[in-house]
Scaffold this active site. Sequence first.
Site, mmCIF file in Angstrom:
data_model
loop_
_atom_site.group_PDB
_atom_site.id
_atom_site.type_symbol
_atom_site.label_atom_id
_atom_site.label_comp_id
_atom_site.label_asym_id
_atom_site.label_seq_id
_atom_site.Cartn_x
_atom_site.Cartn_y
_atom_site.Cartn_z
ATOM 1 C CG HIS A 1 42.691 51.779 45.501
ATOM 2 N ND1 HIS A 1 41.861 52.864 45.675
ATOM 3 C CD2 HIS A 1 43.645 51.882 46.474
ATOM 4 C CE1 HIS A 1 42.290 53.590 46.708
ATOM 5 N NE2 HIS A 1 43.364 53.005 47.199
ATOM 6 C CG HIS B 1 51.241 51.035 50.773
ATOM 7 N ND1 HIS B 1 50.280 50.178 50.281
ATOM 8 C CD2 HIS B 1 50.577 52.150 51.154
ATOM 9 C CE1 HIS B 1 49.094 50.747 50.355
ATOM 10 N NE2 HIS B 1 49.241 51.939 50.889
#
Length: 407
Positions: A251, A384
Site C-alpha cells: 500500500h 494488479h
Amino acid sequence: MPQWTTSRMHRVWLDNEALRLLEFVSAADHPATGFGWLGADGSVVAEQGVHTWVTARMTHVFALAHLDGVPGAGRLADHGVQALRGALRDDEHGGWFAALNADGSPSDDRKDAYQHAFVLLAASSAALAGRPGADALLTDIGNVIEERFWDEATGRCREGGTRDWGATEDYRGANSNMHMVEAFLAAADATGSSVWARRALRIAEFFVHEVAGTRGWRLPEHFTTDWEPVADYNSDDRAHPFRPYGVTVGHVLEWARLLVNLETSLEKAPDWLLADAEAMFSFAVERGWSVDGAEGFVYTLDYDDTPVVRARMHWVVAEAIAVAAVLGLRTGDERYEHWYRVWWDHAAAHLIDTEKGSWHHELDAVSLGVPEGATWSGKPDAYHAYQTVLLPRLPLAGSLAGALAKG
C-alpha cells in the site's frame, strides 16, 4: 542507460503478457452474475460464488483492454456492467452486495467502501470505453458514494455497514480510502468533473502527507471513527487479505503511484505530491525489499519496521513495478529504471506462471514456492498484474482508462 519502457522489444513483451493475462481471466465469465473466482489452473471455483470486488475489477480490466484494441474485450466488459447493474446491486436498499452464492442469492450483504470503490472504478473505465449501460452505472454509483460514503466535513470516506444502512461499522480504513482515490481519479476522467480529483487530493493529504509523513512514512491502516490510529487492529489476524495488522508495504507503493496520478490530474498540484511519492517509494524499498534474507517484498511490517507477515504477494511486486515506471517517467531519475528492471526480473523468475497462466498470487517467504491455504487461494483476478503491463507504455494521466481514451 537505455530505458526498458521505451525499448521496442520490451513493449512487445508487455503486450504479449497483457494478452496472456486476458486469455486466462476470460474464463471467469459467469453466466448470470458477473465474474467468478479463478483457481490456480484458471477454472472457476464455484463454491466461492461471485464477489463484487472481483467482478468490478475484471470489468475495469476488460474495459481497459477494449480501449487498447483487444477484440472481444468489450463484450466481457459489458457482461460485468450488466452484472453490476443487475444481480450484484441491491435494488431494495441501494448499493452493492459484497458477494453472491453460486445460485445468485446474497452470501454477504454488507455494504462496505472497498467494494463500492471498485464499482466506481469499473463504471468509470467502462464509461470511458463507451460501453452500453456504463453511464447509468456511473451515475448510480456516484450518487451512492456521495450519499453513503463521502464525508465532506473530514474529506475522507466512511466505511459501510448493514444492508439497510441502518448501522455503520465502527471503523475507518486507509485501504478503502486509497482505492477511492484511484476510483475518484477515474471518475474525474469519465465525467469531466474536477470535484472528484479535489476529493482525491483531500484523502491523500490526510493519509499520506499528514499521517504517514509524520511517522517516517509508516502508514497506519486502521482508524477509529474519530480518525485516531488503532495500532493493534487485527493483531490476532495478521495476514488478513484486506485489513492486515501493521504497515502494508504494497500500500505504501500503491499510494506513491497514486500521488503521481493525482498530480497529473490537478490544474494546480501541490509540490508535496511528488516529494511524498518519492519518499514513500524509498521507504518501501529500504524497509520492505529483501529485508529478511530472501528475495522479494514482505507483506507487512510492525511499527518498528520488523517484518510481520513475510509471505510474498504478487500484487506488491506489481505495484512496485508500476510506481517505478511512473516515477521514472515523471522524474527521469535512473534509480527508478534500476528497480523497474530488478522487479520485472523477479516477477519473471518467481511470479509469472508460464505453465498454467496468470501470476502466482502468493509465494512462501523461504522457498518462494506457492503456499497452500495461506492468505490467497488460486488466482482470483488480474487487476494488479494487468495494470502493471499497461502503465509502462502509457503517458502520465489521472487514470489508465483516461490515458487510453485519449489515445
